[in-house]
Design an enzyme around this catalytic site. Sequence first.
Site, PDB file in Angstrom:
ATOM      1  N   LYS A 182       7.437 -20.848   8.460  1.00  0.00           N
ATOM      2  CA  LYS A 182       7.592 -21.127   9.892  1.00  0.00           C
ATOM      3  C   LYS A 182       8.871 -21.929  10.091  1.00  0.00           C
ATOM      4  CE  LYS A 182       6.476 -24.245  12.922  1.00  0.00           C
ATOM      5  NZ  LYS A 182       7.632 -24.039  13.836  1.00  0.00           N
ATOM      6  N   GLU A 258       8.952 -33.715   2.624  1.00  0.00           N
ATOM      7  CA  GLU A 258      10.324 -34.247   2.596  1.00  0.00           C
ATOM      8  C   GLU A 258      10.623 -34.722   4.010  1.00  0.00           C
ATOM      9  OE1 GLU A 258      12.782 -31.170   0.832  1.00  0.00           O
ATOM     10  OE2 GLU A 258      12.006 -31.656  -1.146  1.00  0.00           O
ATOM     11  N   CYS A 292      19.146 -35.590   6.893  1.00  0.00           N
ATOM     12  CA  CYS A 292      18.159 -36.607   6.502  1.00  0.00           C
ATOM     13  C   CYS A 292      18.779 -37.620   5.551  1.00  0.00           C
ATOM     14  CB  CYS A 292      16.969 -35.939   5.834  1.00  0.00           C
ATOM     15  SG  CYS A 292      17.467 -34.888   4.443  1.00  0.00           S
ATOM     16  N   GLU A 386      15.615 -44.029  12.280  1.00  0.00           N
ATOM     17  CA  GLU A 386      16.445 -42.848  12.029  1.00  0.00           C
ATOM     18  C   GLU A 386      16.921 -42.295  13.377  1.00  0.00           C
ATOM     19  OE1 GLU A 386      14.543 -39.079  10.883  1.00  0.00           O
ATOM     20  OE2 GLU A 386      16.094 -38.860   9.368  1.00  0.00           O
TER      21      GLU A 386
HETATM   22  P1  NAD Z   1       9.974 -31.973  13.120  1.00  0.00           P
HETATM   23  O1  NAD Z   1       9.026 -32.759  12.290  1.00  0.00           O
HETATM   24  O2  NAD Z   1       9.981 -32.198  14.579  1.00  0.00           O
HETATM   25  O3  NAD Z   1       9.727 -30.410  12.935  1.00  0.00           O
HETATM   26  C1  NAD Z   1       9.785 -29.799  11.668  1.00  0.00           C
HETATM   27  C2  NAD Z   1       8.896 -28.573  11.682  1.00  0.00           C
HETATM   28  O4  NAD Z   1       7.540 -28.962  11.807  1.00  0.00           O
HETATM   29  C3  NAD Z   1       9.178 -27.586  12.807  1.00  0.00           C
HETATM   30  O5  NAD Z   1       9.100 -26.273  12.283  1.00  0.00           O
HETATM   31  C4  NAD Z   1       8.043 -27.870  13.771  1.00  0.00           C
HETATM   32  O6  NAD Z   1       7.691 -26.782  14.584  1.00  0.00           O
HETATM   33  C5  NAD Z   1       6.911 -28.179  12.801  1.00  0.00           C
HETATM   34  N1  NAD Z   1       5.798 -28.971  13.351  1.00  0.00           N
HETATM   35  C6  NAD Z   1       5.846 -29.927  14.312  1.00  0.00           C
HETATM   36  N2  NAD Z   1       4.605 -30.447  14.489  1.00  0.00           N
HETATM   37  C7  NAD Z   1       3.762 -29.813  13.638  1.00  0.00           C
HETATM   38  C8  NAD Z   1       2.367 -29.898  13.355  1.00  0.00           C
HETATM   39  N3  NAD Z   1       1.582 -30.778  13.984  1.00  0.00           N
HETATM   40  N4  NAD Z   1       1.850 -29.092  12.416  1.00  0.00           N
HETATM   41  C9  NAD Z   1       2.635 -28.223  11.735  1.00  0.00           C
HETATM   42  N5  NAD Z   1       3.964 -28.081  11.971  1.00  0.00           N
HETATM   43  C10 NAD Z   1       4.526 -28.867  12.907  1.00  0.00           C
HETATM   44  O7  NAD Z   1      11.412 -32.232  12.468  1.00  0.00           O
HETATM   45  P2  NAD Z   1      12.811 -31.714  13.012  1.00  0.00           P
HETATM   46  O8  NAD Z   1      13.128 -32.453  14.271  1.00  0.00           O
HETATM   47  O9  NAD Z   1      12.827 -30.232  13.015  1.00  0.00           O
HETATM   48  O10 NAD Z   1      13.776 -32.189  11.827  1.00  0.00           O
HETATM   49  C11 NAD Z   1      14.382 -33.432  11.775  1.00  0.00           C
HETATM   50  C12 NAD Z   1      13.663 -34.339  10.801  1.00  0.00           C
HETATM   51  O11 NAD Z   1      13.603 -33.717   9.517  1.00  0.00           O
HETATM   52  C13 NAD Z   1      14.381 -35.652  10.567  1.00  0.00           C
HETATM   53  O12 NAD Z   1      13.436 -36.688  10.546  1.00  0.00           O
HETATM   54  C14 NAD Z   1      14.996 -35.478   9.189  1.00  0.00           C
HETATM   55  O13 NAD Z   1      15.252 -36.673   8.492  1.00  0.00           O
HETATM   56  C15 NAD Z   1      13.973 -34.650   8.508  1.00  0.00           C
HETATM   57  N6  NAD Z   1      14.559 -33.962   7.362  1.00  0.00           N
HETATM   58  C16 NAD Z   1      14.193 -34.364   6.107  1.00  0.00           C
HETATM   59  C17 NAD Z   1      14.757 -33.760   4.986  1.00  0.00           C
HETATM   60  C18 NAD Z   1      14.383 -34.171   3.593  1.00  0.00           C
HETATM   61  O14 NAD Z   1      14.673 -33.416   2.659  1.00  0.00           O
HETATM   62  N7  NAD Z   1      13.754 -35.309   3.382  1.00  0.00           N
HETATM   63  C19 NAD Z   1      15.689 -32.727   5.167  1.00  0.00           C
HETATM   64  C20 NAD Z   1      16.032 -32.348   6.462  1.00  0.00           C
HETATM   65  C21 NAD Z   1      15.442 -32.972   7.553  1.00  0.00           C
END
Ligand code: NAD
Length: 487
Positions: A182, A258, A292, A386
């Site tokens: 997804k 992650e 991130c 962040e």
């Molecule tokens: P997000 O958590 O808003 O969304 C990520 C994904 O999760 C999307 O596909 C979203 O639709 C899905 N999602 C949201 N709520 C959900 C739920 N309740 N159940 C299942 N799926 C759900 O994150 P974002 O805004 O897309 O990305 C930014 C964040 O990602 C930042 O915090 C960044 O630091 C983090 N990030 C971490 C890494 C790492 O390797 N640690 C890498 C890249 C980004």
Amino acid sequence: MSTQQHPELPFLGHVIDGKETESRDGARFTTVDPYSRQPWAEVALGGVEDAHDAVTAARRAFDEGPWPRMGYVERGRLLHRLADLLEAHEEELALADSHDMGKPLEQARHDVARAGHNFRFFADHARLAAAEALPMDSGHHAYTTFGPAGVVVAIAPWNFPLMLETWKVAPALAWGNTVVLKPAEDTPASATILARLALEAGIPQGVLNVVHGYGPASVGEALTTDPRVDRITFTGETGTGRAIARAASANLTPVSLELGGKNCNIVFADADLDNAVAWSVQSIFRNAGQICLSGSRILVQREVYDEFLERFVAAAEALVVGDPADPATEFGPVASQEHFSKVAGYVESVGEHGGRLLTGGLGEGWFVRPTVLVDLPPTAPHVCEEIFGPVAVVEPFDSEAEVLETANASRYGLDAQVFTEDLSRAHRVADGLHVGTVWVNCFFVRDLRAPFGGVGDSGIGREGGTFSREFFTEPKAVVMQIDRTPR
Ligand code: NAD
């Protein structure tokens, strides 16, 4: 994104059981280019039933299909063929990510190359690391096998769409699992193209499924609560990670999380300042700060604080900001209107917390210019939270002990960067930092054999090399008696 209909735009469907499809109810949404702020493609908007269909397809492909039963050589051959196709479709994939999230096209091309490398690396790694022999002194012989875990759900964020999706999909497939991917709702396009290319490469139907849609009370939640799923690998915000861990706990489904970071970039007075400034700019301003791993909190030893700041501000101001399609552009808009509002809130409130903006600020449309903030107290949200945008907070420090204490006080622990020419100090500080990755005199350089992940609010588990093997397989111990003479 919007749900207004635009039939004239290109359409990207779900890919379920080898077929590109509409949603069960026919719903679609549009994905918006953050530079033009116009919709550029229509995408199937999935719901709970579409998620269910995708898991059904992946389950059947795992339980009855050839993929988990195929030899490593044959599976590896198909994954290398997929890597070839990704490289051949570099422009289409790079444009998809660039249109979806405003990433400079040149950087999006680099991400496609990394995506291809993910498939090549994990295909070869699985073949070479398929088992371990454990000769025993007792007249027995033990070995460990790594069979596939089953159906893997991969949920991805929007900041490196294709690159992070393949970071999950490649090891999952290489180890013989089937996958439901997804992508983030803001960046759906490259995932559909990836699934089309996987079919073209000869990867069987139902092995890689893509379903588009939202997270809470929709596709994401349905995937994470489905008892037919064997592993959930997630990259995204810490709050979402907590929700997914709660959902997965009902079925005791193992999760790899992650999550977010507020990473320290530590510049000692003995550092090569040219090198420190160059990497610091990459670290916080590449991808408009939406990484991130970004070194968003820069701690500079007091003796070189003024000099570093002067050079860092000059380098930030020299970045070429503009149209992501222009090859000269180094810095594009942030990924969406919603994200722009979030980052703008931090930029606009700096004065309320006693801080100063040295350069940057809000630009046209959804641009936030490379921004440098100083004089903030350690409790300010800009310092602790962040921001996930092109906003650097710079602070002075005096001693090694003090800077270690400051860095380790964060609730996050994804990574840190250390700039010093003192070898002993580099090792000492790397050892003392409570994080998943330390970069010394560099940033963002990765070896896919190394563990990747964070501590504290930055996540649970590690992926990469044998760490991915442990997560995406069910390791099994076999012990055989080979010598019946008692010892
Ligand atoms: P997000 O958590 O808003 O969304 C990520 C994904 O999760 C999307 O596909 C979203 O639709 C899905 N999602 C949201 N709520 C959900 C739920 N309740 N159940 C299942 N799926 C759900 O994150 P974002 O805004 O897309 O990305 C930014 C964040 O990602 C930042 O915090 C960044 O630091 C983090 N990030 C971490 C890494 C790492 O390797 N640690 C890498 C890249 C980004």
